[in-house]
Design an enzyme around this catalytic site. Structure first.
Site, short mmCIF file in Angstrom:
data_model
loop_
_atom_site.label_atom_id
_atom_site.label_comp_id
_atom_site.label_asym_id
_atom_site.label_seq_id
_atom_site.Cartn_x
_atom_site.Cartn_y
_atom_site.Cartn_z
CB SER A 31 -0.87 -0.04 1.27
OG SER A 31 -1.97 0.82 1.16
N PRO A 32 0.45 2.32 -0.66
CG PRO A 32 -0.89 3.98 -1.56
CD PRO A 32 -0.80 2.51 -1.40
CB CYS A 34 4.01 9.52 3.30
SG CYS A 34 2.78 10.24 2.22
CB ALA A 66 0.74 10.45 -1.41
CD GLN A 108 -1.91 7.42 -2.87
OE1 GLN A 108 -1.08 7.79 -2.05
NE2 GLN A 108 -3.05 6.86 -2.50
CE1 TYR A 191 -3.60 14.44 3.56
CE2 TYR A 191 -3.86 12.18 2.82
CZ TYR A 191 -3.34 13.09 3.72
OH TYR A 191 -2.59 12.67 4.79
NE ARG A 239 -5.50 3.63 -0.64
CZ ARG A 239 -4.65 3.12 0.26
NH1 ARG A 239 -4.11 3.89 1.17
NH2 ARG A 239 -4.32 1.84 0.23
NE ARG A 333 -1.22 0.31 10.26
CZ ARG A 333 -2.33 0.42 10.98
NH1 ARG A 333 -2.28 1.02 12.16
NH2 ARG A 333 -3.47 -0.06 10.54
C1 LIG Z 1 3.75 5.37 7.33
C2 LIG Z 1 2.46 5.40 6.56
C3 LIG Z 1 2.33 6.22 5.46
C4 LIG Z 1 1.15 6.22 4.68
N1 LIG Z 1 1.09 6.97 3.54
C5 LIG Z 1 0.03 6.84 2.72
C6 LIG Z 1 0.04 7.41 1.41
O1 LIG Z 1 1.04 7.98 0.96
N2 LIG Z 1 -1.09 7.28 0.66
C7 LIG Z 1 -2.19 6.61 1.11
O2 LIG Z 1 -3.18 6.52 0.40
N3 LIG Z 1 -2.20 6.00 2.31
C8 LIG Z 1 -1.11 6.08 3.11
N4 LIG Z 1 -1.09 5.40 4.29
C9 LIG Z 1 -2.20 4.50 4.62
C10 LIG Z 1 -1.88 3.07 4.18
O3 LIG Z 1 -1.64 2.99 2.77
C11 LIG Z 1 -2.98 2.08 4.57
O4 LIG Z 1 -4.15 2.40 3.86
C12 LIG Z 1 -3.27 2.09 6.07
O5 LIG Z 1 -2.07 2.12 6.82
C13 LIG Z 1 -4.08 0.86 6.47
O6 LIG Z 1 -3.40 -0.33 6.15
P1 LIG Z 1 -2.58 -1.21 7.24
O7 LIG Z 1 -3.55 -1.55 8.34
O8 LIG Z 1 -2.11 -2.41 6.47
O9 LIG Z 1 -1.45 -0.37 7.76
C14 LIG Z 1 0.06 5.41 5.08
C15 LIG Z 1 0.19 4.61 6.21
C16 LIG Z 1 1.37 4.57 6.94
C17 LIG Z 1 1.47 3.65 8.13
#
Ligand SMILES: Cc1cc2nc3c(=O)[nH]c(=O)nc-3n(C[C@H](O)[C@H](O)[C@H](O)COP(=O)(O)O)c2cc1C
Length: 365
Positions: A31-32, A34, A66, A108, A191, A239, A333
């Site tokens: 998943s994307p 940052c 992103a 993304q 956003y 998304r 994560r």
């Molecule tokens: C460090 C970090 C950075 C993230 N950056 C983005 C991002 O750039 N774009 C986005 O759509 N979601 C972002 N997310 C959300 C994740 O892509 C994901 O949707 C969210 O963490 C839930 O998934 P998980 O339970 O597997 O962590 C970020 C999450 C984390 C932990």
């Protein structure tokens, strides 16, 4: 006469997935995320190692974080960007490595709207003042997010909206020039695009606010501008925050209808997340809590979806695919905890024949 038995094999986690001309080796995506580790939007060695190691770990799809389509659209000063040609080559290095290791490289593209100009998470909460490394923000209206993100954004006029839609298209062209083969439009998490979608945020009285048709206009036009430049044979995805989790807010039935509209505009898959429009919302977080959103969009809009959110266990991920709740699972994560999650999952699920560990590491498996 013997009865005919028709067995339709449902795909599983380690089956390939084809969208347009692109085939992923399995249904697992990064998943994307940052990393807040770029300088002036330029990706660094951190991005190469971070994204590259997850390709080595066996992911089918690696979606880079992103990338801001305009400098004021960065969440933080450390965000990756795609607003300038100088961003292309460092990202091309990343996409080449990801591809060499069997994964498809995605990215993304995003604009953070009123949530921009924030500190990197490890530098504390809140937004940076304009005279302390921050910058003025923009949004559908002049109302701040709140909860520490208190900068008053400048309300975009129609010329400003058109400028940002051209910026999305220019960023898509640069993403292609950088070798990415999978593009995700960030329309989620409070956003800019989501700020237009959500009735909790969008208070405009012109043709970009009010009715459902008006609130989706920014997302639909932006998609159209991007689809016009992004190659027809490559997947274009979006998304969504499929719900604001607030009565009277953006919800799953509106998300289903937007998915149908974007499908007609040439979007190939919806990545189903939730929340982020307004602060102080109680979200029912738990294992796989957003999977039903992906399932509903898949069923009711008749299009491919990705499920994301607290997917951590190989059996859980496999069941989501086998039961047809989504076409892909994205992990965030859990991939930070274990870059080799797919290779480990393959061992647990008896799939090492289709996803062996990296040859260099085979003696450790
Ligand atoms: C460090 C970090 C950075 C993230 N950056 C983005 C991002 O750039 N774009 C986005 O759509 N979601 C972002 N997310 C959300 C994740 O892509 C994901 O949707 C969210 O963490 C839930 O998934 P998980 O339970 O597997 O962590 C970020 C999450 C984390 C932990």
């Amino acid at each position: 006469m013997r009865p005919q038995v028709c067995v339709v094999a449902m795909p599983h986690l380690f089956d390939p997935f084809t969208l347009k001309s692109i085939t992923l080796r399995n249904r697992i995506g990064v998943s994307p995320m940052c990393q807040y580790s770029a300088a002036d939007g330029v990706a660094t060695d951190w991005h190469l190692v971070h994204l590259g190691s997850r390709a080595v770990g066996g992911a089918g799809l690696v979606i880079a974080e992103a990338a801001a389509v305009a400098p004021e659209g960065r969440i933080s000063p450390g965000d990756v960007g795609l607003w300038s040609d100088q961003h292309v080559e460092p990202l091309a290095r990343v996409s080449r490595f990801v591809r060499q290791h069997g994964a498809v490289a995605g990215i993304q593209i995003a604009h953070a709207g009123r949530k921009a100009s924030a500190r990197r998470p490890w530098e504390g909460e809140g937004q940076l003042a304009d005279n302390a490394g921050g910058w003025p923000t923009v949004g559908p209206g002049a109302v701040p997010f709140g909860a520490g993100l208190d900068k008053v954004p400048q309300a975009l006029d129609e010329a400003g909206i058109a400028r940002l839609q051209r910026a999305f298209a220019a960023a898509a062209r640069r993403a292609q020039a950088a070798g990415f083969e999978w593009l995700e439009l960030h329309f989620a998490h409070g956003y800019l695009a989501h700020e237009f979608l959500s009735p909790l945020v969008n208070q405009r009285t012109d043709r970009y606010g009010g009715s459902f048709e008006n609130r989706i206009r920014f997302a639909v036009e932006t998609t159209r501008a991007v689809r016009a430049v992004w190659p027809e044979n490559l997947p274009l995805t979006a998304r969504f925050s499929c719900t604001d989790w607030v009565a009277g807010g953006w919800d799953i039935s509106q998300a289903v209808e937007l998915a149908r509209r974007l499908k007609a505009e040439g979007v190939d898959l919806i990545d189903c997340s939730s929340g982020g429009a307004v602060p102080g919302v109680k979200i029912p977080v738990g294992p796989g809590y957003q999977v039903p959103l992906a399932e509903q969009i898949r069923r009711e809009a008749g299009m491919a979806t990705a499920a994301v959110g607290m997917i951590t266990q190989p059996g859980q991920a496999d069941a989501i695919i086998r039961e047809g709740q989504a076409d892909l699972v994205l992990l965030a994560r859990e991939f930070l905890r274990d870059a080799y999650w797919p290779a480990h999952a393959a061992k647990i699920l008896g799939q090492t024949a289709v996803l062996p560990p990296p040859v260099q590491y085979a003696r450790a498996w």
